[in-house]
Structures are given as structure tokens and as C-alpha cells.
Motif scaffolding. Structure first.
Motif, short mmCIF file in Angstrom:
data_model
loop_
_atom_site.label_atom_id
_atom_site.label_comp_id
_atom_site.label_asym_id
_atom_site.label_seq_id
_atom_site.Cartn_x
_atom_site.Cartn_y
_atom_site.Cartn_z
N GLU A 37 0.83 -1.20 0.00
CA GLU A 37 0.00 0.00 0.00
C GLU A 37 0.87 1.26 0.00
OE1 GLU A 37 -3.31 2.10 2.87
OE2 GLU A 37 -3.30 -0.08 2.74
N GLU A 38 1.91 1.26 0.79
CA GLU A 38 2.80 2.43 0.88
C GLU A 38 3.56 2.65 -0.42
OE1 GLU A 38 4.44 5.82 2.20
OE2 GLU A 38 2.95 4.67 3.34
N ILE A 39 4.09 1.59 -1.01
CA ILE A 39 4.93 1.75 -2.20
C ILE A 39 4.13 2.26 -3.39
CG2 ILE A 39 4.80 -0.56 -3.23
CD1 ILE A 39 8.01 1.46 -2.69
N GLN A 40 2.81 2.03 -3.39
CA GLN A 40 1.96 2.55 -4.47
C GLN A 40 2.06 4.07 -4.57
OE1 GLN A 40 -2.01 1.14 -3.77
NE2 GLN A 40 -1.62 -0.82 -4.74
N ASN A 41 2.33 4.73 -3.46
CA ASN A 41 2.46 6.19 -3.46
C ASN A 41 3.63 6.66 -4.31
OD1 ASN A 41 0.29 6.53 -1.63
ND2 ASN A 41 1.65 6.11 0.08
N ARG A 47 8.70 -5.11 -5.90
CA ARG A 47 9.82 -5.68 -6.66
C ARG A 47 10.64 -4.58 -7.31
NH1 ARG A 47 6.29 -10.43 -8.75
NH2 ARG A 47 6.93 -12.06 -7.32
N GLY A 48 9.96 -3.56 -7.82
CA GLY A 48 10.67 -2.42 -8.40
C GLY A 48 11.57 -1.75 -7.38
N GLN A 49 11.05 -1.57 -6.17
CA GLN A 49 11.84 -0.97 -5.10
C GLN A 49 13.02 -1.87 -4.74
OE1 GLN A 49 12.35 1.76 -3.73
NE2 GLN A 49 13.15 1.43 -1.68
N GLY A 119 12.32 4.10 0.19
CA GLY A 119 12.96 3.32 1.26
C GLY A 119 12.70 3.91 2.63
N ASP A 120 12.76 5.23 2.73
CA ASP A 120 12.48 5.90 4.00
C ASP A 120 11.02 5.69 4.42
OD1 ASP A 120 15.10 6.82 4.06
OD2 ASP A 120 14.59 8.88 3.45
N ALA A 121 10.11 5.76 3.45
CA ALA A 121 8.69 5.55 3.75
C ALA A 121 8.44 4.11 4.21
CB ALA A 121 7.83 5.89 2.53
N LEU A 122 9.07 3.14 3.55
CA LEU A 122 8.91 1.74 3.94
C LEU A 122 9.53 1.48 5.31
CD1 LEU A 122 9.54 -0.06 0.55
CD2 LEU A 122 7.34 0.34 1.68
N ALA A 123 10.62 2.15 5.62
CA ALA A 123 11.25 2.01 6.94
C ALA A 123 10.29 2.52 8.02
CB ALA A 123 12.57 2.77 6.99
N GLU A 124 9.53 3.56 7.71
CA GLU A 124 8.55 4.07 8.67
C GLU A 124 7.42 3.06 8.88
OE1 GLU A 124 6.67 6.02 11.52
OE2 GLU A 124 8.68 6.47 10.79
N VAL A 125 6.97 2.42 7.81
CA VAL A 125 5.95 1.37 7.93
C VAL A 125 6.49 0.27 8.85
CG1 VAL A 125 4.70 -0.45 6.69
CG2 VAL A 125 4.87 1.84 5.70
N GLU A 126 7.72 -0.12 8.63
CA GLU A 126 8.33 -1.16 9.47
C GLU A 126 8.43 -0.71 10.93
OE1 GLU A 126 12.59 -3.34 9.70
OE2 GLU A 126 11.56 -3.46 7.77
N ARG A 127 8.81 0.55 11.14
CA ARG A 127 8.90 1.07 12.52
C ARG A 127 7.55 1.00 13.23
NH1 ARG A 127 12.97 4.18 10.43
NH2 ARG A 127 11.73 5.88 9.63
N ARG A 128 6.47 1.28 12.48
CA ARG A 128 5.13 1.21 13.10
C ARG A 128 4.82 -0.21 13.55
NH1 ARG A 128 3.66 4.96 8.82
NH2 ARG A 128 2.64 3.28 7.70
N PHE A 129 5.19 -1.21 12.74
CA PHE A 129 4.97 -2.59 13.16
C PHE A 129 5.85 -2.94 14.36
CE2 PHE A 129 3.01 -3.22 8.99
CZ PHE A 129 1.96 -4.07 9.33
N GLN A 130 7.08 -2.51 14.34
CA GLN A 130 8.01 -2.84 15.42
C GLN A 130 7.66 -2.13 16.72
OE1 GLN A 130 12.11 -2.31 14.28
NE2 GLN A 130 11.90 -3.64 12.51
N ALA A 131 6.95 -1.01 16.64
CA ALA A 131 6.59 -0.25 17.84
C ALA A 131 5.69 -1.04 18.79
CB ALA A 131 5.90 1.06 17.44
N ARG A 132 5.10 -2.11 18.29
CA ARG A 132 4.24 -2.96 19.13
C ARG A 132 5.06 -3.75 20.15
NH1 ARG A 132 0.08 -5.67 14.84
NH2 ARG A 132 -0.24 -3.82 13.59
#
Length: 160
Positions: A37-41, A47-49, A119-132
Motif C-alpha cells: 500500500e505504501e509503495i503505491q504512493n 519488486r521495483g523498489q 525506502g524511508d517511507a517503507l522504513a517508517e511502515v516497518e517502525r510502526r509494526f516494530q513499535a508494538r
């Protein structure tokens, strides 16, 4: 695009599934969906990323064949992704000076900038998951997943 709504029948059918494989698969689906969903932005696919990231961080240029092998992408999938990225001017394919039949994908400045932003945006998505989880829990989770990913037997499929 918002989150996909789950069908009530699917939720009921899966509510009692707690086996290890199912839990890993479901977690991967949730994280993967958030990444997709994030990479669509950014107008590219995951895969492209992944391809842009490999090209941005790789010091030595790779042939298309070597890049596909490194990422676990078959020739058809890789070529399709490279075509899309090239049309968007995120990379160019140049002939190898040693063998003009061989093409090397090279990331452009535009591709490098987009890859960094995405990459920065995807890292933020990952941080949100890890914040749990606490730092200690994340360390345990990461170690367990690394151990599982280094398992025995062949690995099928791409990095995504």
C-alpha cells in the motif's frame, strides 16, 4: 487505496487457526500488504523498489542475469520490472563493454532519489509494526526469523 476489508466468513474460518505456519503466513501478509500500500504512493511495485535498492547499494554493476539470480527473480519477471522502471526513467540498461549482448541495468539519479524516498517511507511502515514490541522482543523476533530463514533445504521464490 484503503485497507482491504476482510470477509466475515474468512475471519470466522481463520479465527481458530493458531498453528505456527499459519501465524507466520498471516503476519507476512499483514506486513506485506502495508508495504504494498505504501509503495503505491511512489508509482512502483515492491519488486521495483527491491531492484532499485539493489542497484543503489551495489558498488559493482550487475548484469540482468546476475541481478535476477541475486534477487530470486525469474527472467520474465525481472525483464517486466526493468521495462517499467526504464520507462519511468528510474534506470537505464547499457551494453556491457566486454560483451555487447549482455545488458547491465544502471540506476539513474531520478531512480536513486525515488528509491531513497520510498525506502524511508517503507522504513517508517516497518517502525510502526516494530513499535508494538519492546527492543528486547524485537531482538528475539529478528533472531528467530533469521534462524528460520537460514533453514535447511531449497528456497523457492523471490525476496518478495
Amino acid at each position: 487505496m484503503g485497507h482491504m476489508q476482510e470477509q466475515p466468513e474468512l475471519i470466522a474460518a481463520c479465527a481458530e487457526k493458531w498453528d505456527f505456519n499459519w501465524l507466520l503466513h498471516r503476519a507476512a501478509q499483514r506486513v506485506g500488504a502495508a508495504f504494498a500500500e505504501e509503495i503505491q504512493n511512489f508509482g512502483i511495485s515492491l519488486r521495483g523498489q527491491l531492484i532499485l535498492q539493489a542497484l543503489a547499494t551495489e558498488e559493482a554493476q550487475r548484469t540482468q542475469l546476475a541481478l535476477g539470480a541475486m534477487l530470486g527473480l525469474d527472467k520474465t519477471t525481472l525483464t517486466s520490472e526493468l521495462d517499467k522502471l526504464e520507462r519511468a526513467e528510474l534506470l537505464v540498461r547499457v551494453p556491457d563493454p566486454n560483451d555487447r549482448r549482455v545488458r547491465k541495468p544502471v540506476i539513474t539519479d531520478k531512480g536513486r532519489a525515488l528509491q531513497k524516498e520510498a525506502g524511508d517511507a517503507l522504513a517508517e511502515v516497518e517502525r510502526r509494526f516494530q513499535a508494538r514490541f519492546s527492543a528486547r522482543e524485537m531482538e528475539t523476533i529478528r533472531k528467530a526469523l533469521q534462524d528460520l530463514s537460514r533453514g535447511e533445504g531449497p528456497v523457492h521464490g523471490s525476496c518478495i
